[in-house]
Structure formats: structure tokens, C-alpha cells
Scaffold this motif. Structure first.
Motif, PDB file in Angstrom:
ATOM      1  N   LYS A 119     -13.815  20.832  26.907  1.00 39.66           N
ATOM      2  CA  LYS A 119     -14.831  19.863  26.481  1.00 39.66           C
ATOM      3  C   LYS A 119     -14.919  19.745  24.961  1.00 39.66           C
ATOM      4  O   LYS A 119     -14.769  20.726  24.234  1.00 39.66           O
ATOM      5  N   LEU A 120     -15.166  18.531  24.485  1.00 38.55           N
ATOM      6  CA  LEU A 120     -15.507  18.305  23.092  1.00 38.55           C
ATOM      7  C   LEU A 120     -17.025  18.152  23.017  1.00 38.55           C
ATOM      8  O   LEU A 120     -17.583  17.179  23.525  1.00 38.55           O
ATOM      9  N   TYR A 121     -17.694  19.100  22.444  1.00 38.94           N
ATOM     10  CA  TYR A 121     -19.158  19.133  22.416  1.00 38.94           C
ATOM     11  C   TYR A 121     -19.722  18.236  21.313  1.00 38.94           C
ATOM     12  O   TYR A 121     -19.113  18.086  20.250  1.00 38.94           O
ATOM     13  N   ASP A 122     -20.883  17.667  21.565  1.00 40.53           N
ATOM     14  CA  ASP A 122     -21.680  17.065  20.506  1.00 40.53           C
ATOM     15  C   ASP A 122     -22.004  18.184  19.514  1.00 40.53           C
ATOM     16  O   ASP A 122     -22.198  19.342  19.918  1.00 40.53           O
ATOM     17  N   SER A 123     -22.063  17.881  18.213  1.00 43.57           N
ATOM     18  CA  SER A 123     -22.231  18.940  17.207  1.00 43.57           C
ATOM     19  C   SER A 123     -23.489  19.779  17.429  1.00 43.57           C
ATOM     20  O   SER A 123     -23.462  21.005  17.286  1.00 43.57           O
ATOM     21  N   ASN A 124     -24.606  19.140  17.791  1.00 43.51           N
ATOM     22  CA  ASN A 124     -25.848  19.901  18.016  1.00 43.51           C
ATOM     23  C   ASN A 124     -25.701  20.868  19.193  1.00 43.51           C
ATOM     24  O   ASN A 124     -26.145  22.022  19.135  1.00 43.51           O
ATOM     25  N   GLU A 125     -25.075  20.381  20.272  1.00 37.67           N
ATOM     26  CA  GLU A 125     -24.861  21.218  21.455  1.00 37.67           C
ATOM     27  C   GLU A 125     -23.880  22.354  21.134  1.00 37.67           C
ATOM     28  O   GLU A 125     -24.058  23.488  21.581  1.00 37.67           O
ATOM     29  N   ALA A 126     -22.871  22.037  20.327  1.00 36.44           N
ATOM     30  CA  ALA A 126     -21.885  23.049  19.940  1.00 36.44           C
ATOM     31  C   ALA A 126     -22.544  24.183  19.162  1.00 36.44           C
ATOM     32  O   ALA A 126     -22.282  25.364  19.406  1.00 36.44           O
TER      33      ALA A 126
END
Length: 231
Positions: free
Chosen positions: A18-25
Motif C-alpha cells: 500500500k501507498l499510505y496517505d502521509s498523515n496515515e503513514a
């Protein structure tokens, strides 16, 4: 490489596909940091440039809004009125020939950033072989060679970081500590990413941001989507 149980357990919380949204990452990085010390959070950006070419270099400096969480030791090499200005601004060590000799003769390296004025670059230039390999050589692009030494010292103490490509065209930078929490880390992340995107060389062709990942000192890497940065 064999990892310990804590790392293995933390890695299970990260979806490698998965490529995460920056906040979620960043929230995931905070959640998977289980060391007993306050881990540093790092941002790794692979760029679609060739650092062997001078017109494709990516280098600069930016002040992170929340700092890095690390106490930065600043050495100011300057003369005259700038000595008092550097001291008042918070430099840990200030001097000229005495400091360059200390570095040369004693291999003294108890500082994190070296800031100098243009009139002292002749002195500092002699230290290239010592400072260069350690990434400590002052540079006008990074704001560490400047006539306004007070401003440079204050920014360095406040959390100014330098970013530059390594030989594999990747930028590695600290963006804070796990204890900052996801929101403050996100502010620092966005500030650094914006600076790197704006620093895109005119000679760079094709996809500029190849991959972005965040990780803590002991935790697993989390891949970040670059779509919102449009580069």
C-alpha cells in the motif's frame, strides 16, 4: 538480516503493498515505534534525477516548524563584530583560527553544524578534506555561509535541516521524534516535501518523486503516496 520480535510484530501492522496517505503513514510510524527511547522519524525521498550531473543536483535547507527534537550544537567561525552576534544568537562555539586549528590538530568534531561568514571561507576551505566527508562543509545554498551569522545560528538552533542527494539519488532527513505525535510530524513532513518539490531542477525529466517512505529508528518503513505533491 534477522529482525527481533518487536520489529517483526510492528512490521505486521504495515501493508507493504500500500501507498499510505502521509498523515496515515506517520500515524503508523508512531504506532510501530516500540523502542524504549524516543526514536527519530526519518523521511527518505528517491528522486528521478542523476546526481552525477551538476544541473540535476538537489540541495537546500529548510526550517522545520516543530524542529527536529535534537539539541543542535553550532560552531560559528567568524571575526570582529560577528563574534558577539554569534554568541548572542546562541552559538555553542565561536572563533576563527583557534577553532580551525583545533579541528585540524585535534580532529575535534563536537558540533553538528558549522556556520561561517564569507570573509572566513578562506580559513574554513582548508578543512574541506575533514569536513566534506562528514557533510559539515558550509555551503551558501544551505545558508551556512552567510553575512547574517546571527540569523543562521538562530535558524540552526530552531531546527533548520539541510537536505541533499546521496549517490543513489535519495534524500535522507530527520523530521522529528516519535514523541512529537502524528500532527507535528505531518507539519514537518509537508514543509520538507514542499521544499524538495520546489527545488526540482529544470534539467530533471520524467517523474521527479520516484518514491517516498517514512520510518522510525528501529521500526519498519512505511511507503507514502506522492500524488498530493504532483511531481
Amino acid at each position: 538480516m534477522k529482525h527481533g520480535k518487536k520489529y517483526v510484530d510492528a512490521a505486521k501492522l504495515v501493508d507493504r503493498t500500500k501507498l499510505y496517505d502521509s498523515n496515515e503513514a506517520l500515524a503508523t510510524v508512531v504506532k510501530t515505534a516500540t523502542a524504549k527511547f524516543d526514536e527519530t522519524v526519518e523521511l527518505h525521498i528517491k528522486l528521478g534525477v542523476d546526481s552525477r550531473h551538476a544541473d540535476q543536483q538537489v540541495r537546500g535547507a529548510v526550517v522545520l516548524p516543530n524542529g527536529t527534537g535534537k539539541k543542535v550544537r553550532v560552531l560559528a567561525i567568524c571575526k570582529g563584530a560577528n563574534v558577539d552576534l554569534a554568541k548572542e544568537a546562541g552559538a555553542d562555539f565561536v572563533g576563527a583560527e583557534d577553532m580551525t586549528q583545533k579541528i585540524q590538530q585535534e580532529n575535534w568534531m563536537d558540533f553538528d553544524v558549522l556556520i561561517t561568514t564569507p570573509d572566513c571561507m578562506g580559513l574554513v576551505g582548508r578543512l574541506g578534506r575533514i569536513l566534506g566527508p562528514r557533510g559539515l562543509m558550509p555551503n551558501p545554498k544551505a545558508g551556512t555561509v552567510t553575512p547574517d551569522i546571527a540569523k543562521a545560528v538562530k535558524e540552526a538552533k530552531a531546527g533548520k535541516i539541510e537536505y541533499r542527494l546521496d549517490k543513489t539519488n535519495i534524500i535522507h532527513c530527520p523530521i522529528g521524534k516519535v514523541s512529537f505525535g502524528p500532527d507535528k510530524l505531518a507539519e514537518n513532513f509537508d514543509t520538507l516535501m514542499d521544499a524538495v518539490v520546489k527545488a526540482k531542477p529544470a534539467a530533471a525529466k520524467g517523474q521527479y518523486l520516484r518514491s517516498v517512505a517514512v520510518t522510525s529508528t528501529m521500526g519498519p518503513s512505511v511507503r507514502v503516496s506522492t500524488s498530493k505533491f504532483g511531481a
